[in-house]
Design a protein around this motif. Structure first.
Motif, PDB file in Angstrom:
ATOM      1  N   LEU A  19       0.829  -1.212   0.000  1.00 10.85           N
ATOM      2  CA  LEU A  19       0.000   0.000   0.000  1.00 10.85           C
ATOM      3  C   LEU A  19       0.863   1.261   0.000  1.00 10.85           C
ATOM      4  O   LEU A  19       0.547   2.237  -0.677  1.00 10.85           O
ATOM      5  N   THR A  21       3.828   1.600  -1.315  1.00 10.84           N
ATOM      6  CA  THR A  21       4.535   1.836  -2.573  1.00 10.84           C
ATOM      7  C   THR A  21       3.588   1.996  -3.763  1.00 10.84           C
ATOM      8  O   THR A  21       3.820   2.836  -4.621  1.00 10.84           O
ATOM      9  N   ILE A  22       2.508   1.195  -3.796  1.00  8.55           N
ATOM     10  CA  ILE A  22       1.640   1.248  -4.979  1.00  8.55           C
ATOM     11  C   ILE A  22       0.777   2.513  -4.960  1.00  8.55           C
ATOM     12  O   ILE A  22       0.505   3.111  -6.000  1.00  8.55           O
ATOM     13  N   PHE A  23       0.327   2.935  -3.790  1.00 12.19           N
ATOM     14  CA  PHE A  23      -0.500   4.147  -3.708  1.00 12.19           C
ATOM     15  C   PHE A  23       0.254   5.218  -2.909  1.00 12.19           C
ATOM     16  O   PHE A  23      -0.024   5.411  -1.732  1.00 12.19           O
ATOM     17  N   ALA A  25       0.010   8.277  -2.791  1.00 10.69           N
ATOM     18  CA  ALA A  25      -0.802   9.399  -2.307  1.00 10.69           C
ATOM     19  C   ALA A  25      -1.660   8.998  -1.110  1.00 10.69           C
ATOM     20  O   ALA A  25      -2.184   9.856  -0.406  1.00 10.69           O
ATOM     21  N   LEU A  26      -1.784   7.674  -0.904  1.00  7.09           N
ATOM     22  CA  LEU A  26      -2.696   7.194   0.134  1.00  7.09           C
ATOM     23  C   LEU A  26      -2.300   7.625   1.552  1.00  7.09           C
ATOM     24  O   LEU A  26      -3.158   8.119   2.296  1.00  7.09           O
TER      25      LEU A  26
ATOM     26  N   TYR B 419     -10.846  -0.898 -14.042  1.00  7.05           N
ATOM     27  CA  TYR B 419      -9.602  -0.558 -14.724  1.00  7.05           C
ATOM     28  C   TYR B 419      -9.773  -0.713 -16.237  1.00  7.05           C
ATOM     29  O   TYR B 419      -9.382   0.146 -17.020  1.00  7.05           O
TER      30      TYR B 419
END
Lengths: 417, 609
Positions: A19, A21-23, A25-26, B419
């Motif tokens: 979470l 790294t992938i998001f 902005a989260l 998606y």
């Protein structure tokens, strides 16, 4: 530790790393959510304090930063990279989970030296308790938001784990740390003393409870004085931090909305009543401690759990991280769940509140078509659900204790007269 | 047991739950149908007294008309397909000539493989009596939503800019904005105004204060018109304050004697059916959450905005429109605070008739709670199918792990179509959709088969899967009803058969087959085809619009459709066909119920004795 616990911990770590790294902005999104970050735990405010501190100014200037000075020293010592910070928070969660797994492994929630539940075979395995903490969306959100509540929770759980192992000194020190970080865990002190007294390894060397309690309290006070002294020297020889941290917990100068009941109440209040109601609200939390310790003398761990549940509702700046801690501790009491009567109702209410809360906050702040009452109504619902869970758990544990004493009454309807 | 321990343990009350759930559905739908009646709706009224609509004399006439016609010739000379550089240069010159500050903004968006680019040009009239903290915006797109040259609209904005400049009474800045299209341009401008612009949208060189209200002009002909069609739906079903709409209607009707219409109901006779149609058309627009006009992009920023569109052939000309806008801007100029007095949640039944949230919300809430009731029933039922014997006073233990994980995974699965449809290029959207629809026909059956062969769920676990799925559906729809009532209601209507499909497994293989087929009719993909039919457009175009809305307008309708509605539908399908491979345990359940009832009677008799 068994294989399953390791799998749970690895999954949780990977989930958090994923979470983070992938998001990207989260975390910042979650940091700005009032349900997750409060004025006394927010990562944004911590950064503000750090900035001032690193530039040689008093971190408490401007009235934004309200967290303990040792956090400043800790984060200044860390290399300022977001990966390291994220890893620290993940490690704190892992440490909490390890403590929970240790607590679960001792089986103290179902059988203490003074009481053994007749249902203790129905307890959750340790890995499941760990999973209930680590994979709880509330815990994950709190960790991602890098709220400093994570460290408080780690300290509390470590304190319990040490006390359950009968190690008095580390337990008291960890509790002192959590109380130093966010004040309210100090309410758990009496129950923690009882717990470590009960779990003391060498019964032959037993002292009386009075002596034990006095020593422990002295230790606790000593630890707190030590921590405060350290903070005093860190902040350049000023006691200013006392008011800016604990004063904020006690006096509620910052009325930013949160999931608790205080902010709206004190926005509406006339100033002349403010001091009176501050005392009432603070004392309200205090009064539970004595009663619970006496009534649940045989199960001090449950006293700690219940006090943490009450704090998650009634403390001045609660957030969903407090609820996550309570729920994961409650999972240690899985064996009494059959005796709880409103699980479905309370869980659905919690779910409704967690969806409607952000929706109403959006209507109030962003869309401008709602107002503060919308969000406050939902915090009331949230607290109602928590109240039901806390009260129901109290009932279930009492009933379980009673049925253990009188096995013939098992399964019979009872009525209070 | 769970909710009201003693009451629900009584088999009779428990049996009433399905009936109660059905009653909620019926009352919920009937509730909506009675709203157009006089007793349940109200006449609109101006709530903010400061607006004083139509109380000023308007002076836009005569010589201004000549100026207007000259501007219109300029616009026509450039034509619909003029390059945005030419438009910006020419319009910018005109604004500069009028003595206004001019700004130009370039934007480019990419959605489903297509580029949408252009340039916005705007001018700021600094208020002689203001302090530049507030502003009003008058917008005209060079091309309107139908891609037609907005010749009189743009010309009228230019003429009004020249006209407004000479007045000394403005207390809020007036911004005149010409966007090169009506879909992406306004969004790019309002994003940049609040410094929220994405990468390929340039920031604004000139700004003014907080925008209080926006009026968009859509006047694509040179001929005279008969009535004004007002558009008011914003992105994601958010609405402007009702006072703005009322002010426009009131000025048009009382001062200008212009008829106003809405939701493309050009022949509205104020009868029941006209009102109902208007309301339903509004609900579809708000439910889809797309932009109906250039004004829609402003509404998410808490800016009240409407589009005035001319329609029909009559005796009103550009002077009437100019005077209407003058009067409207004079009213808006009077505002002391942001629009707040009137309603933000309403359903309009006609230009002068509305229903407020307190009256209509219960219908969606009743529908949503019918799913919760079904979930409660299944929860209680699941307590009776456990294998372990539980003593009285104890809640039966439920195996929650598999059902919870299964339902959550289904909801996460929704990320795939989300998606897929937002990233596929426009040329292959139709084929993607066809393939996806065919796949989803078989998906519930496949998932159900896999579930039964790999995990061997017990009847108890199956009941819990249904329970959790319906609980989540009720939960999401109730929360959604507060944000976008129309979307929540429309999804709830499609989802009405889902609880029945969940129960179908126990009624034999034929029933399962029947429900699997019936579910195809109420699938999200079918609803999409329905929307396409309703608008008379191709499915591909609708999907393209949706992808555009996702990228440019930040619509979240798709998230609701694919991550809430679609998983609930798949789950209903999975449960319906579990009757083919699962053992039929439902009958045993009924036996248990009957037995319990008998025991209850026996007990009662004993007590009586």
């Amino acid at each position: 530790m068994d294989r399953r616990s390791i799998i749970v911990i690895l999954t949780a770590v990977l989930l958090r790393l994923f979470l983070f790294t992938i998001f990207p902005a989260l975390p910042d999104l979650l940091t700005s959510r009032v349900e997750i970050s409060t004025p006394v735990t927010s990562y944004k405010r911590l950064k503000e304090g750090l900035y001032l501190y690193e530039h040689g100014l008093s971190p408490y200037n401007g009235g934004v930063f309200h967290q303990a000075p040792l956090l400043l020293a800790f984060f200044t010592a860390l290399p300022s990279s977001s990966i390291i910070t994220n890893l620290v928070y993940i490690l704190a969660d892992v440490q909490s989970a390890l403590s929970l797994i240790q607590i679960a492994n001792t089986g103290v929630s179902a059988s203490t030296p003074l009481h053994t539940s007749s249902r203790k075979d129905n307890s959750l395995p340790a890995w499941a308790v760990g999973a209930a903490f680590l994979l709880n969306p509330f815990t994950v959100a709190t960790c991602l938001s890098r709220s400093t509540l994570v460290f408080t929770n780690t300290a509390i759980l470590t304190a319990i784990a040490r006390a359950v192992n009968g190690e008095l000194l580390p337990g008291i020190l960890a509790l002192a740390m959590s109380a130093y970080l966010s004040l309210y865990p100090a309410l758990c002190l009496p129950a923690l003393i009882l717990l470590s007294y009960d779990m003391h390894k060498r019964p032959a060397l037993r002292v009386s409870l009075g002596v034990f309690a006095t020593t422990s309290t002295m230790l606790f006070i000593g630890a707190i004085i030590g921590l405060l002294g350290l903070s005093y020297s860190i902040t350049g020889g000023s006691w200013e931090f006392l008011y800016s941290t604990y004063g904020v917990h006690l006096m509620l100068p910052d009325l930013t909305p949160n999931v608790g009941l205080w902010w709206y109440f004190f926005i509406e209040m006339f100033d002349s009543f403010r001091d009176f109601f501050l005392c009432v609200f603070q004392l309200h939390l205090l009064i539970y401690v004595g009663g619970l310790c006496i009534r649940f003398r045989k199960q001090p761990l449950f006293v700690i759990t219940s006090i943490l549940g009450l704090c998650a509702m009634f403390k001045s700046y609660p957030s969903i991280g407090d609820t996550a801690l309570y729920i994961s501790l409650l999972s240690l009491y899985h064996h009494v769940f059959p005796l709880m009567r409103y699980t479905f109702f309370a869980t659905s209410t919690l779910l409704y509140a967690s969806l409607l809360g952000p929706a109403f906050y959006h209507l109030w702040i962003y869309a401008g078509s709602g107002n503060a009452n919308f969000f406050y109504a939902i915090t009331l619902v949230w607290c109602l659900a928590l109240t039901v869970i806390v009260a129901d758990a109290l009932y279930a544990v009492l009933r379980d204790e009673w049925e253990t004493e009188r096995p013939e009454m098992r399964g019979k309807d009872v009525m209070q007269i | 047991m769970a909710i009201i321990p003693l009451a629900l343990r009584s088999a009779k009350l428990f049996r009433l739950l399905p009936a109660l759930s059905a009653l909620f559905v019926l009352v919920g739908i009937a509730w909506l149908l009675v709203l157009p009646l006089d007793d349940y709706s109200r006449r609109t009224y101006i709530s903010e007294n400061a607006l004083l609509p139509g109380s000023v004399h308007t002076y836009f006439a005569g010589s201004e008309q000549n100026v207007f016609q000259a501007y219109r010739e300029e616009v026509k000379a450039l034509g619909r397909d003029a390059s945005s550089d030419d438009i910006v240069a020419r319009i910018g010159d005109i604004f500069k000539g009028q003595g206004l500050k001019v700004g130009v903004q370039k934007y480019k968006y990419t959605a489903s493989g297509k580029d949408y680019e252009g340039k916005n040009v705007y001018a700021v009239l600094e208020a002689p009596r203001g302090d530049a903290t507030e502003s009003m915006v008058l917008v005209a797109g060079w091309r309107n939503m139908d891609d037609v040259l907005n010749e009189s609209g743009v010309a009228l904005v230019l003429a009004l800019a020249r006209y407004f400049k000479r007045w000394s009474l403005w207390s809020k800045d007036v911004i005149f904005l010409i966007t090169s299209d009506s879909r992406a341009g306004p969004q790019a401008w309002v994003d940049a105004y609040h410094d929220m612009q994405p990468q390929n949208v340039s920031p604004l060189p000139v700004k003014s204060g907080a925008i209080q209200s926006v009026v968009v002009l859509d006047y694509p002909t040179s001929s005279s018109f008969d009535s004004i069609h007002i558009l008011y739906d914003g992105i994601n079903g958010q609405l402007p304050n009702l006072d703005l709409f009322n002010t426009a209607v009131s000025i048009a009707g009382k001062q200008m004697d212009i008829h106003t219409t809405l939701q493309e109901m050009y022949s509205h006779n104020d009868g029941y059916s006209s009102r109902l149609h208007t309301m339903l058309r509004g609900m579809v627009n708000q439910g889809l959450g797309h932009a109906t006009g250039p004004h829609s992009s402003f509404i998410p920023y808490h800016i009240d905005a409407i589009t005035l569109q001319v329609s029909g052939h009559g005796y009103h000309d550009e002077v009437s429109m100019g005077r209407l806008l003058e009067s409207l801007f004079r009213s808006l100029n009077n505002l002391l605070e942001h629009f707040h007095q009137s309603f933000f949640f309403y359903l309009l039944l006609g230009a002068r008739r509305f229903v407020s949230i307190g009256t209509y919300l219960p219908s969606a809430m009743l529908l949503a709670s019918s799913f919760t009731l079904s979930a409660i029933r299944l929860w209680v039922q699941s307590g009776r199918t456990t294998t372990t014997i539980t003593p009285a006073c104890e809640t039966p233990q439920r195996a929650l792990l598999l059902p919870t994980v299964f339902t959550l995974l289904l909801h996460l699965l929704g990320a795939i179509p989300l998606y897929l449809f937002n990233t596929t290029t426009s040329t292959s959207l139709t084929t993607t959709f066809t393939n996806f629809t065919l796949l989803t026909l078989l998906l519930p059956i496949a998932i159900s088969y896999l579930l039964h062969t790999l995990l061997h769920p017990t009847q108890h676990q199956l009941t819990l899967i249904s329970c959790i799925s319906l609980l989540l559906l009720g939960l999401f729809l109730a929360a959604l009803a507060t944000l976008n009532f129309s979307l929540s209601f429309l999804i709830a209507v499609f989802a009405v058969p889902y609880p029945l499909a969940h129960a179908a497994a126990g009624r034999g293989k034929c029933a399962s087959a029947f429900w699997v087929l019936l579910l195809q009719v109420v699938a999200p993909t079918m609803a999409l085809v329905g929307v396409a039919k309703y608008w008379g457009e191709e499915v591909g175009l609708i999907l393209e619009e949706a992808a555009f809305g996702w990228v440019v307008w930040r619509m979240w309708t798709q998230v609701v459709v694919w991550c809430v509605w679609w998983p609930a539908w798949v789950c209903a399908g999975v449960m319906a066909c579990s009757g083919w491979w699962g053992k039929v345990v439902e009958k045993k359940m009924e036996e248990v119920e009957v037995r319990e009832e008998k025991e209850e009677k026996k007990e009662r008799k004993e007590k009586e004795l």
